[in-house]
Write a protein that holds these residues in place. Structure first.
Motif, PDB file in Angstrom:
ATOM      1  N   TYR A   1       2.307  -1.211   4.673  1.00 33.54           N
ATOM      2  CA  TYR A   1       2.577   0.178   3.769  1.00 33.54           C
ATOM      3  C   TYR A   1       3.828   0.260   3.637  1.00 33.54           C
TER       4      TYR A   1
ATOM      5  N   ASP B   1      -1.597   2.549  -9.180  1.00 35.45           N
ATOM      6  CA  ASP B   1      -2.316   3.807  -9.050  1.00 35.45           C
ATOM      7  C   ASP B   1      -1.562   5.000  -8.932  1.00 35.45           C
TER       8      ASP B   1
ATOM      9  N   LYS C   1      -4.312   2.904  -3.178  1.00 38.05           N
ATOM     10  CA  LYS C   1      -4.621   1.562  -2.836  1.00 38.05           C
ATOM     11  C   LYS C   1      -3.545   0.506  -3.206  1.00 38.05           C
ATOM     12  N   HIS C   2      -2.958   0.760  -4.309  1.00 32.81           N
ATOM     13  CA  HIS C   2      -2.033  -0.119  -5.166  1.00 32.81           C
ATOM     14  C   HIS C   2      -0.997   0.690  -5.972  1.00 32.81           C
TER      15      HIS C   2
ATOM     16  N   HIS D   1       0.860  -1.071  -0.018  1.00 32.78           N
ATOM     17  CA  HIS D   1      -0.014  -0.174  -0.035  1.00 32.78           C
ATOM     18  C   HIS D   1       1.022   1.311   0.043  1.00 32.78           C
TER      19      HIS D   1
ATOM     20  N   ASP E   1      -7.233   8.654   3.239  1.00 29.41           N
ATOM     21  CA  ASP E   1      -7.980   7.586   2.300  1.00 29.41           C
ATOM     22  C   ASP E   1      -7.973   7.895   0.866  1.00 29.41           C
TER      23      ASP E   1
ATOM     24  N   LYS F   1      -2.646  -4.019   7.050  1.00 28.09           N
ATOM     25  CA  LYS F   1      -2.021  -3.666   5.613  1.00 28.09           C
ATOM     26  C   LYS F   1      -0.663  -3.455   5.804  1.00 28.09           C
TER      27      LYS F   1
ATOM     28  N   SER G   1       1.348   9.772  -3.086  1.00 28.16           N
ATOM     29  CA  SER G   1       0.295   9.882  -4.184  1.00 28.16           C
ATOM     30  C   SER G   1       1.039   9.833  -5.471  1.00 28.16           C
TER      31      SER G   1
ATOM     32  N   THR H   1       2.080   5.163   0.495  1.00 25.07           N
ATOM     33  CA  THR H   1       2.149   6.211   1.206  1.00 25.07           C
ATOM     34  C   THR H   1       2.488   7.553   0.807  1.00 25.07           C
TER      35      THR H   1
END
Length: 243
Positions: free
Chosen positions: A73, A151, A147-148, A27, A143, A71, A31, A29
């Motif tokens: 991260y 992305d 998530k991957h 995951h 949020d 999860k 963008s 951390t």
């Protein structure tokens, strides 16, 4: 692929040993990434044999924190993880695919007891999450993070920061979000493609590596000059040549 390491689970503990984990289970951390750097890394990985790729990934373990619903991260090496995922989507000498693409991971902390606010507060306090989007805007909500790794969005200024560092415009330093700091510095001072001003393209669609040699070298030269100017003093790795 298999590193002959124990598979990482939510029960894994910090201890110095390496685990293995599917890239699909990581995951992010942050963008954004510089897809110029990702593409360069992916091109090199595609040429590696399985033995060579395994050795490379073992010597570049991905640091992770476990928590917020068990999860995994990743706190660094987003470019490596995204590059490996891209390699796994097509032909490559190592024969990996999306189902068996794995990285070696090192558990920094197991915070599986922490959830939501408590987890993200701990991550933020340790500078293990970057809550600004691929255009430099933020802070964004946790949020809203991808998530991957597939992305992760393109930040061309993060790509430019990588180009400048590889051209010795500044030194690599173990400072929090160092190359994002440089990306923001360039973002405030440069337009990478005039089609942005003509309303013909979004800057997130820009790839410096796909420009003509002349345009690419001109942009890098301008950025290296800015990186050595007094304006950049105080940024991590500042060398100040030509100031």
């Amino acid at each position: 692929m298999d590193f002959n390491y124990e598979e990482c689970t939510p029960r894994a503990q910090r201890g110095g040993q390496l685990y293995q984990l599917r890239v699909a289970d990581l995951h992010p951390t942050q963008s954004g990434v510089g897809l110029d750097e990702v593409d360069t890394r992916a091109a090199a990985m595609r040429k590696k044999s399985r033995q060579e790729l395994t050795a490379y990934l073992i010597t570049h373990p991905v640091p992770i924190v476990i928590g917020n619903g068990n999860k995994f991260y990743l706190t660094d090496h987003h470019h490596l993880a995204r590059a490996l995922w891209d390699v796994a989507q097509g032909k490559n000498e190592a024969g990996i695919d999306a189902g068996n693409a794995r990285v070696a991971v090192e558990v920094l902390y197991n915070w599986s007891v922490l959830k939501d606010y408590d987890f993200w507060k701990a991550m933020h306090d340790n500078a293990w999450v970057y809550l600004f989007d691929h255009t430099g805007g933020g802070p964004v909500r946790p949020d809203a993070l991808p998530k991957h790794v597939k992305d992760l969005h393109n930040d061309p200024y993060r790509g430019l920061a990588w180009y400048v560092r590889t051209h010795f415009g500044y030194d690599k330093m173990a400072a929090d979000f160092a190359e994002f700091q440089w990306a923001q510095f360039f973002r405030m001072r440069m337009i990478l493609d005039n089609r942005v001003l003509r309303n013909q393209i979004d800057d997130t669609d820009i790839l410096i590596s796909r420009m003509s040699d002349e345009d690419r070298q001109a942009i890098i030269a301008e950025a290296v000059h800015l990186a050595s100017s007094p304006e950049a003093a105080g940024l991590p790795g500042y060398v100040g040549r030509g100031s």
